[in-house]
Design an enzyme around this catalytic site. Sequence first.
Site, PDB file in Angstrom:
ATOM      1  N   SER A 228      66.110  -8.155  50.563  1.00  0.00           N
ATOM      2  CA  SER A 228      65.425  -9.445  50.534  1.00  0.00           C
ATOM      3  C   SER A 228      66.330 -10.505  49.927  1.00  0.00           C
ATOM      4  O   SER A 228      67.198 -10.208  49.101  1.00  0.00           O
ATOM      5  CB  SER A 228      64.157  -9.355  49.681  1.00  0.00           C
ATOM      6  OG  SER A 228      64.483  -9.256  48.301  1.00  0.00           O
ATOM      7  N   ASP A 229      66.143 -11.756  50.347  1.00  0.00           N
ATOM      8  CA  ASP A 229      66.678 -12.832  49.528  1.00  0.00           C
ATOM      9  C   ASP A 229      65.948 -12.754  48.189  1.00  0.00           C
ATOM     10  O   ASP A 229      64.857 -12.181  48.085  1.00  0.00           O
ATOM     11  CB  ASP A 229      66.476 -14.194  50.204  1.00  0.00           C
ATOM     12  CG  ASP A 229      67.502 -15.219  49.764  1.00  0.00           C
ATOM     13  OD1 ASP A 229      68.077 -15.045  48.672  1.00  0.00           O
ATOM     14  OD2 ASP A 229      67.737 -16.200  50.491  1.00  0.00           O
ATOM     15  N   TRP A 230      66.552 -13.340  47.173  1.00  0.00           N
ATOM     16  CA  TRP A 230      66.046 -13.129  45.811  1.00  0.00           C
ATOM     17  C   TRP A 230      64.657 -13.730  45.625  1.00  0.00           C
ATOM     18  O   TRP A 230      64.459 -14.920  45.817  1.00  0.00           O
ATOM     19  CB  TRP A 230      67.044 -13.705  44.821  1.00  0.00           C
ATOM     20  CG  TRP A 230      68.056 -12.709  44.320  1.00  0.00           C
ATOM     21  CD1 TRP A 230      68.439 -12.544  43.024  1.00  0.00           C
ATOM     22  CD2 TRP A 230      68.803 -11.730  45.062  1.00  0.00           C
ATOM     23  NE1 TRP A 230      69.375 -11.526  42.923  1.00  0.00           N
ATOM     24  CE2 TRP A 230      69.611 -11.013  44.152  1.00  0.00           C
ATOM     25  CE3 TRP A 230      68.855 -11.377  46.410  1.00  0.00           C
ATOM     26  CZ2 TRP A 230      70.454  -9.977  44.533  1.00  0.00           C
ATOM     27  CZ3 TRP A 230      69.697 -10.353  46.811  1.00  0.00           C
ATOM     28  CH2 TRP A 230      70.482  -9.665  45.886  1.00  0.00           C
ATOM     29  N   ALA A 232      62.158 -13.075  47.597  1.00  0.00           N
ATOM     30  CA  ALA A 232      61.511 -13.309  48.894  1.00  0.00           C
ATOM     31  C   ALA A 232      60.507 -12.227  49.274  1.00  0.00           C
ATOM     32  O   ALA A 232      59.667 -12.453  50.142  1.00  0.00           O
ATOM     33  CB  ALA A 232      62.562 -13.433  49.997  1.00  0.00           C
TER      34      ALA A 232
END
Length: 796
Positions: A228-230, A232
Site C-alpha cells: 500500500s501507499d503509506w 492507504a
Amino acid sequence: MSGIEHDDIVEQALSKLDLDTKARILAGQDMWSLPAAPGVSLDSIVMSDGPIGVRGARWTTDDPSIALPSPTALAATWDVTLARRVGNLLAQEARRTGVHVLLAPTVNLHRSPLGGRHFECYSEDPVLSGEIAAAYVIGVQEGGVAATVKHFVANDFETERMTANVLVGERALRELYLAPFELVVKKAGPFCVMAAYNSVNGHTMTEHDELQNKVLRDEWGFDGVIVSDWTAARDTIRAALGGLDIAMPGPGTVYGPALAAAVRAGELDEEVVDEHARRVLTLARRVGALEGAPRAEPLPAIDGEALAREIAASSFTLVRNDGVLPFGPDRSVALIGGAAKEARVMGGGSAQVFPSHVVSPYEGLASAGVRMAYARGADPSGRFNPARFPLRVVCRAEDGRVLGDFPLSEGVIQWLGEMPEGVAFQKLHSVEITGTFTPTVGGVHRLSIEGVGRFRLVVGGQTRFDGTMAPEGDDPIALFMAPPHTVVDVELRAGEPVDVRLEHTVPRSDLLSFPFVGATLGHRKPTLGPDKLIEEAVQVASAADVAVVVVATTKEVESEGFDRTSLKLPGRQDELVSRVAAANPRTVVVVNAGSPVEMPWREEVAAILLTWFPGQEGGHALADVLLGRTEPGGRLPTTWPGALEDCPVVDVTPVDGVLRYEEGVFVGYRAWERSGTAPAYGFGAGLGYTTWHYDSAEYADETLTVRVRNTGDRPGREVVQVYLAPVVPDSRPARWLVGFAVAEAGPGETAEVSVEIPRRAAEVWSEDGWRLVSGDYALQTGHSLDDIRITTTLAL
C-alpha cells in the site's frame, strides 16, 4: 543451495509460520520495515523512498545520499542504457544503507501540467515512461534490491489524492494509464508494485480486485508483492481479498493482529493470508532476507557523482539557440538569479534526499574558470535556504530532561517515522536548534521559521518570535514539505557573533499516524530591495559578453501533497529576464524546473536551456554544456505550453470527490494535435550542437532500422523517434510514439539504430480485449514530433 529450489525455500518457511506470524509479516512494524520472523530466519525487510537517491530509514541530513537528476530529467535523456545504470547505482546506495526495497519508480503520466508531482513522473507518453522505467527497474534489481513501480493506478494529481475517485473509461485506462505498468511488468519483472491512495471507477486501489488480481496478476503475470501507499490500506477484509499483500506503515495497520482476528472470526479464509505471506517470503528470498537464499552479488562500484553529472548534461534540453551556445571560456559572463547560487536540485515530498553536497550554477561555472560577475536579480521564493552556520539540536522531554544532543549540518529537522538514536517519540516534548552565527556582512539579516506548532526564536538573548503556526490543508506530506513560515528581521554587525536558538514544541497531529518532527531555521543575508536587485542585474548584464539568467520554481510550487495553480514563474523572475534581455541581446535563460513553466519572454532571449531538477552535480553539468564540453542531450518528455489557457487538459481538482478523465485517450501531444493549438515547444523537441541527416529507414520483421549521419563539425547525440500514424484518419489520435533509440556519431560519421515496432502499437482496447486495427499506416521517423525526416508506409 544444497539441491533445494527457491520455491521450496519459501514453502518450507511458510509451513513453519503460525497464523499470527503470517499476519504480522504483512504489516509494517514501523515506518519503513516489516518485522523479522526468527523462527524461519526471515530478516526484517527495510524499505526506502527514492527515486533520485536512497534516503534510508532515517530522513535526516546526517545520513547523506546521492541526489540524481529528477525523473523528468532522466526521461529527457530518452536513454534506456543510462536509466539502467541509474538503477545499478541506486542498488549500490540501497545496499550501503541496509535497504532491501526501493519505493520507485513512479510511472504515472503527465496528464495535466498542473500535477504537483509532475517532476517525479517521467512523461506524458506511456511508451517513453514504460521503457525508461523498465530499464531503471532492471538496473535496481540486478543489484539485489527490489524496485517498486508506483502508484497503481491513475494517481496523476495531488488534490484530494488520498480520497478522490477517478472515473476513467476502460480504453483510456488500458491504452494510457495502465500501459507503462504493463510494459514494466512484462519487460522488467518488478518485485513490487505500490497501490495508490485514490479510487478508480468506484473502488479504492488497495482493494481493487479487478485491477490488482485480475489484470496485474492474472493477465500480466505479475508475481511480486503489492504494497500500500503509506496509510492507504483502509479495510482488512476488502484489502486482503482485493490483492493487497503489505499494509504500511506500522504498527497500527489493517493487517497484523486485525488480519489474524478476521480469520479466527471466520470472515476470511486462512488460505488468503497464506497467499499474501507466500509473496512476502518470495520477496525476502529475492532480496536475500530469507535463510537459504543469498542476496545477489554486489555490482561493480559506480562513481555516483560522475554519473549524476553525466545524466544531468544528457538531460539538459536546449529549446532555443541563436548561436550563442556554446560560448568559449574567454567570454565574460554575467550570472544572474537567486537560483544561480541557491540551486534547487530536487522536488519536494517523498522524493527528497539529503546529498553530501550540491554544486550550484555559480559554483559550477566558477570551478570551470569562467570570468564571471554575479547579481541576484530576483528571488524565486520568499522562503530561505536553511541556516548553515554551526548548529546543534537538543531534544528534551516535558520535564526538560535532555534526550539527545547532536550536531546539525544545516538548520533543518525532518524526522519522519524514525527518530534519532536514543530519542523516543513518545517522550519527546520539544527540540531546540542552537548555534552561534558570525555575520560576514552587517545589516538586516532575515531569519525564517518553518513548521507547524509552537515556536520561540531567541537571537542574542532577545525573544524575536513566540507563537503558534497553524497547519494549512490536510495532506500530511504538504505539511511536511511546505509548512507555514514566518520571517524575522534582525540587525547584525559584521564580525560580531550572536547566539541563535529556535525552540519548537512538538505537536501531536491527528493527520499523522506515525512519528513526525519538522522544523526549519532559515537565513538570508542582507540584500538590496526588489527594484534595486533588478537594476543591479541589468547593469551587470550590460557589461558582459553573455548574460546567463537562472530562473526556477520553488518547493511551494512543485512538491508532493498539492497541485500547482499556475505555470508562471514565481516572484519577479519574468520581469528580470525581459529586463536583462533588453540590456544584453546574448542572454541565455536556464530554467531550473521539474515541469513546464510559462516563458512569455521566450522570443526575446538568445537561448533557453531547460535543466529540470538537475541533481547534486547540476552546476558542473551546466558548465560542461554552456562551454561546449558536453552536448545538451535532452529532448522534451512532455509538451511545454506557451500559456496555461492553451492546454487541452488541465483539471486536477475533484468535484464532490470525483475527478473525471473526460478527455479519454487524448492526453499530452495527442490532445494538442487534436486541439489545433501550437504549444511553445512540442513533444520530443530539443536542439544539439551539431546537425543530423536521416539517410534511411527500413522496416522488416517488426523492426525499423534507421541510419543517421552527423553532418556537423563536432560529435553529437541524436534521439531517433518513431511515430505511428493511420494513413486514413479515424477516431484515434493523429499519431503516437511507438519507439525510440539514441544514436551517437562523430563529425561526418553515420550510426545505425534498430527500433522494435510491436504489433501492439496498432491495437486498441475494445470490449473483446486488444484488437488490431488493420489498414495502412505511416511510420514517421525523425528528430521530434514536429520534425519528421523520413516516412515509411506499411500495411497491417
